[in-house]
Motif scaffolding. Structure first.
Motif, PDB file in Angstrom:
ATOM      1  N   GLU B 449       4.104   7.483   9.162  1.00 46.78           N
ATOM      2  CA  GLU B 449       3.372   6.238   9.397  1.00 46.78           C
ATOM      3  C   GLU B 449       3.973   5.125   8.557  1.00 46.78           C
ATOM      4  O   GLU B 449       4.712   5.367   7.608  1.00 46.78           O
ATOM      5  CB  GLU B 449       1.892   6.395   9.005  1.00 46.78           C
ATOM      6  N   ASP B 450       3.618   3.886   8.892  1.00 48.16           N
ATOM      7  CA  ASP B 450       4.078   2.782   8.050  1.00 48.16           C
ATOM      8  C   ASP B 450       3.241   2.769   6.769  1.00 48.16           C
ATOM      9  O   ASP B 450       2.307   3.540   6.601  1.00 48.16           O
ATOM     10  CB  ASP B 450       4.020   1.448   8.808  1.00 48.16           C
ATOM     11  N   LYS B 451       3.583   1.837   5.892  1.00 45.91           N
ATOM     12  CA  LYS B 451       2.987   1.877   4.555  1.00 45.91           C
ATOM     13  C   LYS B 451       1.460   1.791   4.596  1.00 45.91           C
ATOM     14  O   LYS B 451       0.759   2.536   3.922  1.00 45.91           O
ATOM     15  CB  LYS B 451       3.567   0.748   3.693  1.00 45.91           C
ATOM     16  N   GLU B 452       0.961   0.886   5.433  1.00 37.90           N
ATOM     17  CA  GLU B 452      -0.505   0.723   5.505  1.00 37.90           C
ATOM     18  C   GLU B 452      -1.136   2.002   6.045  1.00 37.90           C
ATOM     19  O   GLU B 452      -2.166   2.449   5.555  1.00 37.90           O
ATOM     20  CB  GLU B 452      -0.877  -0.451   6.427  1.00 37.90           C
ATOM     21  N   GLY B 453      -0.486   2.529   7.077  1.00 37.54           N
ATOM     22  CA  GLY B 453      -1.013   3.734   7.710  1.00 37.54           C
ATOM     23  C   GLY B 453      -1.145   4.864   6.706  1.00 37.54           C
ATOM     24  O   GLY B 453      -2.147   5.592   6.684  1.00 37.54           O
ATOM     25  N   ARG B 454      -0.148   5.009   5.874  1.00 38.53           N
ATOM     26  CA  ARG B 454      -0.167   6.100   4.900  1.00 38.53           C
ATOM     27  C   ARG B 454      -1.256   5.875   3.875  1.00 38.53           C
ATOM     28  O   ARG B 454      -1.943   6.802   3.437  1.00 38.53           O
ATOM     29  CB  ARG B 454       1.192   6.206   4.204  1.00 38.53           C
ATOM     30  N   LYS B 455      -1.413   4.615   3.494  1.00 33.72           N
ATOM     31  CA  LYS B 455      -2.438   4.280   2.508  1.00 33.72           C
ATOM     32  C   LYS B 455      -3.802   4.635   3.083  1.00 33.72           C
ATOM     33  O   LYS B 455      -4.627   5.290   2.448  1.00 33.72           O
ATOM     34  CB  LYS B 455      -2.363   2.783   2.208  1.00 33.72           C
ATOM     35  N   ALA B 456      -4.009   4.221   4.344  1.00 30.93           N
ATOM     36  CA  ALA B 456      -5.297   4.444   4.985  1.00 30.93           C
ATOM     37  C   ALA B 456      -5.590   5.931   5.094  1.00 30.93           C
ATOM     38  O   ALA B 456      -6.730   6.373   4.974  1.00 30.93           O
ATOM     39  CB  ALA B 456      -5.302   3.794   6.368  1.00 30.93           C
ATOM     40  N   ALA B 457      -4.522   6.730   5.328  1.00 31.17           N
ATOM     41  CA  ALA B 457      -4.723   8.167   5.489  1.00 31.17           C
ATOM     42  C   ALA B 457      -4.817   8.867   4.136  1.00 31.17           C
ATOM     43  O   ALA B 457      -4.972  10.085   4.072  1.00 31.17           O
ATOM     44  CB  ALA B 457      -3.592   8.747   6.313  1.00 31.17           C
ATOM     45  N   GLY B 458      -4.688   8.097   3.073  1.00 29.55           N
ATOM     46  CA  GLY B 458      -4.787   8.682   1.744  1.00 29.55           C
ATOM     47  C   GLY B 458      -3.618   9.572   1.381  1.00 29.55           C
ATOM     48  O   GLY B 458      -3.742  10.537   0.636  1.00 29.55           O
ATOM     49  N   LYS B 459      -2.433   9.249   1.925  1.00 29.00           N
ATOM     50  CA  LYS B 459      -1.254  10.054   1.613  1.00 29.00           C
ATOM     51  C   LYS B 459      -0.418   9.334   0.563  1.00 29.00           C
ATOM     52  O   LYS B 459      -0.522   8.117   0.409  1.00 29.00           O
ATOM     53  CB  LYS B 459      -0.409  10.229   2.876  1.00 29.00           C
ATOM     54  N   PRO B 460       0.446  10.055  -0.113  1.00 25.51           N
ATOM     55  CA  PRO B 460       1.331   9.396  -1.067  1.00 25.51           C
ATOM     56  C   PRO B 460       2.186   8.348  -0.352  1.00 25.51           C
ATOM     57  O   PRO B 460       2.492   8.498   0.828  1.00 25.51           O
ATOM     58  CB  PRO B 460       2.207  10.528  -1.622  1.00 25.51           C
ATOM     59  N   LYS B 461       2.544   7.327  -1.111  1.00 21.61           N
ATOM     60  CA  LYS B 461       3.233   6.194  -0.509  1.00 21.61           C
ATOM     61  C   LYS B 461       4.558   6.637   0.133  1.00 21.61           C
ATOM     62  O   LYS B 461       4.959   6.165   1.183  1.00 21.61           O
ATOM     63  CB  LYS B 461       3.502   5.143  -1.588  1.00 21.61           C
ATOM     64  N   LYS B 462       5.205   7.552  -0.536  1.00 23.15           N
ATOM     65  CA  LYS B 462       6.512   7.969  -0.079  1.00 23.15           C
ATOM     66  C   LYS B 462       6.383   9.059   0.987  1.00 23.15           C
ATOM     67  O   LYS B 462       5.770  10.094   0.736  1.00 23.15           O
ATOM     68  CB  LYS B 462       7.308   8.504  -1.271  1.00 23.15           C
ATOM     69  N   GLY B 463       6.912   8.793   2.154  1.00 21.79           N
ATOM     70  CA  GLY B 463       6.892   9.802   3.198  1.00 21.79           C
ATOM     71  C   GLY B 463       7.941  10.859   2.904  1.00 21.79           C
ATOM     72  O   GLY B 463       8.882  10.627   2.154  1.00 21.79           O
ATOM     73  N   LYS B 464       7.763  12.010   3.491  1.00 21.76           N
ATOM     74  CA  LYS B 464       8.713  13.064   3.187  1.00 21.76           C
ATOM     75  C   LYS B 464       9.159  13.767   4.467  1.00 21.76           C
ATOM     76  O   LYS B 464       8.343  14.161   5.293  1.00 21.76           O
ATOM     77  CB  LYS B 464       8.064  14.082   2.257  1.00 21.76           C
ATOM     78  N   ILE B 465      10.461  13.900   4.606  1.00 21.50           N
ATOM     79  CA  ILE B 465      10.997  14.669   5.719  1.00 21.50           C
ATOM     80  C   ILE B 465      11.777  15.829   5.132  1.00 21.50           C
ATOM     81  O   ILE B 465      12.567  15.650   4.209  1.00 21.50           O
ATOM     82  CB  ILE B 465      11.921  13.805   6.596  1.00 21.50           C
TER      83      ILE B 465
END
Lengths: 176, 714
Positions: B449-465
């Protein structure tokens, strides 16, 4: 200099092969193939059939690690098949990079036929034109006659045209 | 010796070498991209790479490449010497990558026989202003500007040439960078350049063109030239410095006697000082000091006598030389073929009917035969392993993609790589690069997700693949996992319905995995807006097609809100498979062992005939589709065999089962896959052929094709 020499010797080679034909027997006729197409002649080998191909393609053989397709010349010329014997041979020819084996009944000899002794196949009988396409000339040696084959046309997939001319032939036959 | 400086044969080496350097460069840059600055090692390495590319592209006369690499070299030269702390690191990383891209692009053009015509001026200008920007920062802080180029510095201690009317004699030693390749060619280039100015010229080693090993010697000892010329020293120096890979140019005045003696006389060589003193005392002192301060790569090596020279060349194999060589794939294939033949020849010897004479004493023969068999199988294994390549390079490329795409999309993403040392056959590597790239792009673009999306989902800012490779059961698994939003089942379902890709069954009738598979259908793309990277709806079906081409499969799994996982299952190698050989009618077939679930003997009663001609078979209460292989291919042998005589092979592909009736199982063995000769047109259900131990030819069944064919026949 060096290149010139090589060219010269190639010319020599061509010169040496020119007019020479490998002759063999299939059915009742003798055929000839220009010798520069011929790679080698091997005895008959176990052939692995391949499904869904033209009936004259008998399958694949293993030529010292190289897998090549083989064509039964009797089937190619629409002559009824014969059992393979120990006289049956496979002539391995190379046509512009395609290596194909030709199964023939009996190998004859290498003959020299001068250009002036080669006449185009007579085209009186139009019925056989479809089969004659790969016979590009008739070579005369004394009173013997060899039909000279054009390997390119011989191995080419001519399904469509053959079908077409067969249909014509049938029509002709019906008329008669 | 050829008078023209011929670059024809060098082109391949140039391309190969440059590509490797660029790969190397990219690795370093990507490794350092998250740091705040480049460390010393990486600066030196990048500098070196650029320097080498500059040099070799100079030889090949690709000016744009030379200019660009020269510019970047300047930047790193500056960094190396001044350690500025005001460098915008990310910007620099981008520039380096841009340069790498530009050069690879040009190389690609050259490879395809075109001219490298890309415009470098914009890039050069940008880097230029970038460099000025950093430099200005430093001037402000009161530091001196460093010299522009290292050569000036390196050659500072030489005497200026004494002007003279008659011919002058010079003794020149060229030292190349430690890891320079093709030193001999480069040395020859120098000689070629000098010829225009030289009245006479001798050099050592003499066999630089004919003997490739001379490169090694030059690398160790420097390349020595005795020159008689009318040009002055500065001129000679500037000519030589232009040559690529040259680290140090050492030019000394010499005499006519020395020239006559050539390199054979070591007495003079060992005592160059007196002669120099006669010319210039100051310089001689300097030269002597220099000679005493023995530094590797300096001209002290010149003093070695001839006998020792060879020893040095042999002993000091620099550790920096990679212990690899590149071999043409054609030759590898040839080797494979030869080994295949040898195995057959071996069988022909060991099983020779002549040995079957009763009462023959064979114990010595058997011993030798055992030895032979062992060597043959070892040889086979080694050849196999030579074709195996680690996935590392492919995975590294993915690093780059994540970096590029995530920056453009303003997402903060980290790529974790696991098991990149897993080895796969070379042919396969070539085929998985593109699909993998697509999957990674998809994950970055759609998955995370984009930054806002991740924030809203309560995930760490940094996405991980996570990119993982592992070896399991004769297959390689490559898994692309992201911690993004996961796949939306309903959305996929309705989209697939809307596009008319599926029939009207309701969503509940499909399993989750089945629904996920919809995204691999042609023309499916759930992203409403088309982005630069993905979303044209051509992605996933192409991925799947590519993977199927190498007998691989793609599995998709996802947990909504937690991410998705794409698993590629690909065979280890295409060249060799473990197969089961069987006879059916007049044909001889092979099927890959891993596809076989079981063998069953059946009888007529277990067959279920449908009125429309289809047949099923009941095995332990399960009903499978049934196919008589010989009948399917019209290869029935003359004697009619009943189903009781044959064996039914239950095969499993992609979760679907099919039962195939064959007459007889022959053997299970490793087989070398060969293509069916082009002359024979493609037959559905056959993927290749192979030769068996006894020399006969068998056809390899391609199960997906066979199943498809069956459907078509229906």
């Amino acid at each position: 200099m060096a290149e010139g020499q090589i060219l010269f010797s190639e010319d020599n080679l061509e010169e040496g092969q020119k007019g020479k034909y490998m002759t063999f027997k299939t059915g009742n006729e003798y055929f000839g193939i220009a010798i520069n197409y011929v790679c080698e002649i091997i005895g008959i080998q176990p052939i692995t059939a391949v499904p869904e191909v033209e009936s004259y393609i008998k399958g694949l053989i293993n030529l010292r690690g190289k897998i090549i397709p083989v064509i039964d010349m009797r089937a190619r010329f629409n002559i009824e098949p014969l059992e393979y014997t120990d006289r049956t041979c496979i002539i391995v020819i190379d046509v512009k990079g395609t290596t194909v084996g030709l199964i023939i009944e009996k190998i004859a000899e290498v003959v020299t036929i001068d250009d002036e002794d080669i006449i185009p196949p007579p085209s009186l009988t139009h019925r056989n034109t479809s089969n004659n396409k790969y016979v590009y000339g008739i070579g005369k040696i004394g009173d013997q006659v060899k039909m000279l084959l054009d390997p390119e046309k011989l191995i080419k997939d001519e399904d469509m045209s053959i079908m077409g001319s067969l249909a014509d032939d049938d029509a002709d036959a019906n008329e008669e | 010796m050829a008078e023209d400086f011929n670059v024809e044969g060098m082109l391949d080496i140039f391309l190969f070498e440059s590509e490797q350097l660029l790969d190397n460069l990219q690795d370093i840059v990507l490794e350092m991209k998250d740091e705040s600055r480049f460390d010393d090692d990486s600066i030196n390495e990048i500098f070196r790479v650029m320097h080498t590319i500059k040099g070799s592209s100079g030889i090949m006369m690709y000016e744009d490449i030379t200019t660009v690499s020269h510019k970047l070299e300047d930047v790193f030269y500056y960094l190396r010497d001044t350690y500025p702390d005001n460098v915008p690191h990310v910007k620099l990383v981008e520039y380096v990558l841009e340069v790498a891209d530009y050069i690879s692009g040009e190389l690609e053009k050259i490879k395809e026989g075109g001219e490298p015509d890309g415009d470098s001026s914009k890039l050069v200008a940008e880097i230029d202003s970038f460099l000025t920007q950093i430099k200005t920062g430093i001037i402000d802080s009161g530091e001196d500007l460093p010299p522009e180029n290292e050569h000036q510095e390196a050659t500072q201690f030489y005497i200026p040439a004494a002007p003279g009317e008659a011919s002058k004699y010079f003794r020149i030693t060229l030292h190349f960078f430690n890891d320079t390749q093709m030193c001999n060619i480069r040395a020859y280039q120098a000689v070629y350049e000098l010829k225009e100015y030289a009245e006479d010229l001798i050099f050592s080693p003499e066999d630089i063109i004919s003997n490739e090993d001379s490169g090694e010697v030059i690398l160790q000892e420097g390349f020595r030239i005795l020159l008689m010329t009318k040009s002055d020293r500065a001129e000679i120096k500037s000519i030589l410095e232009k040559c690529s890979g040259v680290e140090l140019v050492d030019i000394k005045e010499s005499t006519a006697q020395e020239m006559m003696l050539g390199f054979s006389d070591d007495v003079i060589m060992e005592q160059p000082s007196p002669i120099v003193i006669a010319l210039d005392d100051e310089e001689a002192k300097k030269a002597k000091e220099k000679a005493e301060a023995v530094t590797p790569g300096d001209y002290v090596v010149v003093k070695q006598d001839v006998g020792k020279k060879k020893q040095i060349a042999k002993h000091t194999k620099g550790p920096s030389k990679a212990a690899f060589m590149s071999v043409s794939v054609e030759k590898m294939d040839q080797l494979m073929d030869l080994i295949g033949e040898m195995v057959i020849a071996e069988a022909a010897v060991l099983e020779n009917p002549d040995l079957k004479v009763p009462g023959l004493e064979l114990s010595n023969f058997q011993k030798a035969a055992g030895q032979l068999a062992k060597i043959t199988s070892d040889l086979q294994d080694v050849t196999m392993s030579m074709r195996m390549v680690s996935l590392q390079a492919t995975f590294q490329k993915m690093n780059r993609i994540v970096f590029d795409v995530s920056r453009k999309l303003d997402k903060d993403i980290e790529l974790e790589v696991i098991g990149e040392n897993t080895e796969v056959d070379k042919n396969i590597i070539e085929h998985i690069s593109d699909p993998l790239m697509h999957l990674i792009r998809n994950s970055v673009d759609h998955g995370i997700e984009d930054k806002e999306g991740r924030k809203a989902a309560g995930k760490p800012k940094k996405g991980k693949i996570t990119l993982e490779a592992k070896n399991e059961g004769g297959k390689v698994y490559i898994i692309v996992r992201d911690d993004g939003a996961g796949l939306d089942k309903e959305k996929i379902y309705s989209k697939a319905r809307q596009k008319g890709l599926i029939d009207s069954r309701s969503i509940n009738e499909y399993s989750a995995k089945e629904i996920y598979q919809f995204i691999t259908y042609p023309g499916f793309s759930t992203n409403e807006t088309v982005t630069e990277y993905s979303g044209r709806g051509v992605g996933m079906d192409v991925v799947v097609k590519n993977i199927q081409n190498i007998n691989g499969t793609l599995e998709i799994d996802s947990v909504p809100g937690q991410g998705s996982e794409m698993t590629l299952k690909i065979p280890l190698t295409l060249a060799i498979i473990n197969g089961i050989v069987m006879e059916a009618g007049t044909g001889l077939f092979v099927i890959e062992t891993s596809l076989v679930k079981e063998f069953v003997r059946v009888n007529e009663d277990m067959l279920v005939h449908e009125p429309n001609g289809e047949k099923y078979i009941m095995i332990r209460g399960e009903c499978y589709p049934f196919m008589n292989l010989a009948k399917r291919y019209n290869m029935m042998s003359t004697e009619s065999e009943t189903i009781e005589d044959g064996v039914v092979i239950v095969m499993d592909y992609d979760g679907k089962n099919i039962c195939v009736l064959v007459d007889k199982l022959v053997a299970q063995q490793e087989i070398v896959v060969k293509p069916i000769p082009n002359y024979i047109k493609r037959v559905r259900g056959l993927s290749g052929c192979t030769q068996l131990g006894d020399g006969s030819v068998a056809l390899i069944l391609d199960l997906p094709g066979l199943m498809l064919g069956e459907e078509k026949v229906k």
